[in-house]
Design an enzyme around this catalytic site. Structure first.
Site, mmCIF file in Angstrom:
data_model
loop_
_atom_site.group_PDB
_atom_site.id
_atom_site.type_symbol
_atom_site.label_atom_id
_atom_site.label_comp_id
_atom_site.label_asym_id
_atom_site.label_seq_id
_atom_site.Cartn_x
_atom_site.Cartn_y
_atom_site.Cartn_z
ATOM 1 N N TRP A 45 -0.608 -11.840 8.658
ATOM 2 C CA TRP A 45 0.043 -10.844 7.806
ATOM 3 C C TRP A 45 1.124 -11.441 6.899
ATOM 4 C CZ3 TRP A 45 -0.167 -6.040 6.031
ATOM 5 C CH2 TRP A 45 1.004 -5.508 5.443
ATOM 6 N N ASN A 47 3.973 -9.942 3.715
ATOM 7 C CA ASN A 47 4.425 -8.978 2.704
ATOM 8 C C ASN A 47 5.364 -9.670 1.720
ATOM 9 O OD1 ASN A 47 5.748 -8.073 5.445
ATOM 10 N ND2 ASN A 47 7.169 -7.209 3.998
ATOM 11 N N ASP A 48 6.551 -9.217 1.511
ATOM 12 C CA ASP A 48 7.377 -9.639 0.360
ATOM 13 C C ASP A 48 7.487 -11.150 0.122
ATOM 14 O OD1 ASP A 48 7.980 -7.057 1.114
ATOM 15 O OD2 ASP A 48 10.127 -7.360 1.251
ATOM 16 N N GLN A 64 7.593 -12.908 3.806
ATOM 17 C CA GLN A 64 7.600 -12.123 5.036
ATOM 18 C C GLN A 64 6.263 -12.358 5.733
ATOM 19 O OE1 GLN A 64 10.295 -9.383 6.193
ATOM 20 N NE2 GLN A 64 10.897 -11.426 5.563
ATOM 21 N N TRP A 72 1.787 -5.871 10.159
ATOM 22 C CA TRP A 72 3.227 -6.159 10.199
ATOM 23 C C TRP A 72 3.702 -6.298 11.643
ATOM 24 C CZ3 TRP A 72 7.996 -4.260 11.776
ATOM 25 C CH2 TRP A 72 9.119 -4.681 11.039
ATOM 26 N N ARG A 178 19.914 -4.245 3.205
ATOM 27 C CA ARG A 178 19.107 -5.468 3.325
ATOM 28 C C ARG A 178 18.697 -6.101 1.999
ATOM 29 N NH1 ARG A 178 15.732 -1.210 5.292
ATOM 30 N NH2 ARG A 178 14.012 -0.730 3.885
ATOM 31 N N GLU A 230 14.972 -1.165 -2.075
ATOM 32 C CA GLU A 230 14.774 -2.424 -1.364
ATOM 33 C C GLU A 230 14.703 -3.571 -2.373
ATOM 34 O OE1 GLU A 230 12.072 -1.137 2.424
ATOM 35 O OE2 GLU A 230 10.927 -1.457 0.614
HETATM 36 C C1 FRU Z 1 10.024 -4.421 1.605
HETATM 37 C C2 FRU Z 1 10.629 -4.555 2.982
HETATM 38 C C3 FRU Z 1 12.050 -5.097 2.903
HETATM 39 C C4 FRU Z 1 12.252 -5.691 4.255
HETATM 40 C C5 FRU Z 1 10.887 -6.261 4.555
HETATM 41 C C6 FRU Z 1 10.496 -6.208 6.007
HETATM 42 O O1 FRU Z 1 8.656 -4.481 1.585
HETATM 43 O O2 FRU Z 1 10.578 -3.311 3.649
HETATM 44 O O3 FRU Z 1 13.013 -4.126 2.562
HETATM 45 O O4 FRU Z 1 13.253 -6.661 4.255
HETATM 46 O O5 FRU Z 1 9.961 -5.510 3.794
HETATM 47 O O6 FRU Z 1 9.301 -6.893 6.233
#
Ligand code: FRU
Length: 493
Positions: A45, A47-48, A64, A72, A178, A230
């Site tokens: 997985w 993400n960001d 991430q 996730w 964050r 975010e």
């Molecule tokens: C955005 C988010 C961020 C956080 C991260 C957690 O996609 O929700 O705000 O730091 O992903 O994985």
């Protein structure tokens, strides 16, 4: 995203292998739906994008990452490096969760003046500034479970030491606190942190990355508020000799086409406070599949943006087997003036041109579509047109311009596998901002995605898709003559 609902996911451990076949790209990166132009993790997985920084001729991309499943979970920072932001080599995990929590999103800077004191023997420290997310505090219903911490590397991001004084910025009691983006603010010789605090941005400053002072807030009553704010970013750009500051704020949900999206403000920043020039809503990308996008640090005047090519509405459900998600093509940002508006334009970085497989050819309709390519269209007079990507099962993606609505669109309603999420099938639209009579469009097409850049990047859309057979034909219809060019691209793997 709601973090609490993901706590059970750690049980879904699919694989614990950390074997990185770093140079053996023949066996990996060629699975069904595997992007051939975009970064995706070898497995598991993502993400960001995080910690994007340029240093010593190398672009770093942290991200991430949950290295134990394709959904996730407890967040790590994965790591990849590239000489050109297009071809990537995945490196071992950079940051692991610890007693303070998971490693959420953040940024990285090059501390050339050694303000942090982390430098040693003349080695310049790369410093990561990230959110520590404490899952126990979140589960217990506390409001101070996200705090900002730092770590440093003296070997180009290969190994990291977390600072013993973490966290360096304590949560004042705001449940969403964050995604620190840090930059050096030269006029006042200080570091500046842009932080997402639920429904606003809070700016902090520091002489040394360890001690932070609150400067000001922006945005509680500005912009889109359909979801939590975010992953922000702040940087200067020039337009016709005048300086502006751009504040990027990612938002989930509440995007223009549903779910996650990236808005931005144009304004001024005086070292303490951001002031927007107007109250207009602006989006970096109007499509459904660009999120958490921010820019690289340490690239001088060049501002290069990259986002996660997915959406929290269905990111954990997309039908890829071994890994989940890819990043967008890196995009160069500029400011442009159009009809009294100051707007960001995004265009694929010029480095992508090095992957051209031949000079390209004029298109006739219909034509064969290579697995990965750029399609370029130009017209002296813009009018209705439609470009259709098609496969042998009659599945299709339609991209075009609707003159009456003055909108560009991407329609993936019948693009193949769409049933994993009710909002996935659909027709997504974006306003045309240009008021010129003529127009141009560049499409970047990969195994499972399309990115649309119209009017020199004034309107941008990104959408992913999952056909049951590759799209191998393209056809187009237009009310006015258009010139079309097909440029096949080499796989980056
Ligand atoms: C955005 C988010 C961020 C956080 C991260 C957690 O996609 O929700 O705000 O730091 O992903 O994985």
């Amino acid at each position: 995203m709601a973090f609490v609902k993901f706590s059970f996911i750690i049980l879904l451990i699919a694989c614990t292998s950390h074997a990185f076949a770093q140079n053996d790209s023949t066996k990996i990166y060629h699975e069904l739906y595997r992007p051939q132009l975009h970064f995706s993790p070898q497995a598991h997985w993502m993400n960001d994008p995080n910690g994007m920084v340029y240093f010593d001729h190398t672009y770093h991309l942290f991200f991430q990452y949950y290295p134990n499943a394709t959904v996730w979970g407890p967040m790590h920072w994965g790591h990849a490096v590239s000489p050109d932001m297009i071809h990537w080599t995945q490196m071992p995990v950079a940051l692991y969760p610890d007693s303070l929590g998971y490693i959420f999103s953040g940024s990285a800077v090059i501390d050339s003046n050694n303000t942090s004191g982390f430098g040693k023997d003349g080695k310049i420290p790369m410093v990561a500034i990230f959110t520590h997310h404490d899952p126990k505090g979140a589960d217990a219903g506390k409001n101070n479970y996200q705090n900002e911490s730092i770590a440093y590397s003296l070997d180009n991001g290969a190994t990291w030491t977390k600072y013993s004084g973490n966290p360096v910025l304590k949560n004042p009691g705001i449940s969403d606190f964050r995604d620190p983006k840090v930059m050096w603010y030269a006029p006042q010789h200080k570091w500046l942190m842009t932080l997402a605090a639920k429904d606003r941005i809070t700016f902090y400053s520091s002489p040394n990355l360890k001690k932070w002072t609150r400067e000001s807030d922006f945005g509680a009553t500005a912009g889109a508020h359909g979801g939590v704010w975010e992953c922000p970013d702040l940087f200067p750009l020039q337009l016709n000799g005048s300086g502006y500051w751009i504040l990027i704020v990612n938002l989930n949900p509440g995007g223009p086409n549903g779910g996650s999206a990236t808005q931005y403000f144009v304004g001024q920043f005086d070292g303490n406070k951001f002031t927007a020039i107007d109250n207009k809503l602006r989006w970096v990308d109007y499509g459904p599949d660009e999120y958490a996008g921010i820019t690289w640090s340490n690239t001088g005047d060049r501002k290069i943006f990259l986002g996660w090519m997915s959406n929290w509405e269905y990111g954990t459900k997309v039908p890829t087997a071994k890994w989940r998600s890819a990043m967008t093509i890196p995009r160069e940002l500029n400011l442009k003036q159009e009809d009294g508006n100051i707007l960001l334009s995004s265009e694929p970085v010029k480095e992508l041109d090095h992957y051209k497989a031949g000079k390209g050819s004029m298109l006739t309709s219909p034509a064969n579509l290579p697995a990965q390519c750029m399609l370029k269209f130009k017209m002296d007079q813009i009018d209705d047109y439609a470009i259709t990507l098609l496969n042998k099962l009659s599945e299709k993606v339609v991209i075009g311009y609707d003159r009456k609505a003055n909108q560009y669109y991407i329609d993936r309603t019948r693009s193949g596998r769409v049933n994993f999420e009710k909002n996935f099938a659909g027709r997504f639209t974006a306003p045309r901002f240009s008021t010129q009579p003529g127009s141009d469009m560049t499409l970047v097409i990969d195994a499972a995605s399309i990115e649309l850049f119209a009017d020199n990047g004034l309107t941008v859309m990104t959408a992913i898709y999952f056909p049951n057979a590759p799209f191998d034909k393209v056809s187009f219809e237009s009310a006015q003559p258009i010139q079309q060019m097909l440029i096949p691209l080499k796989s980056i793997w």
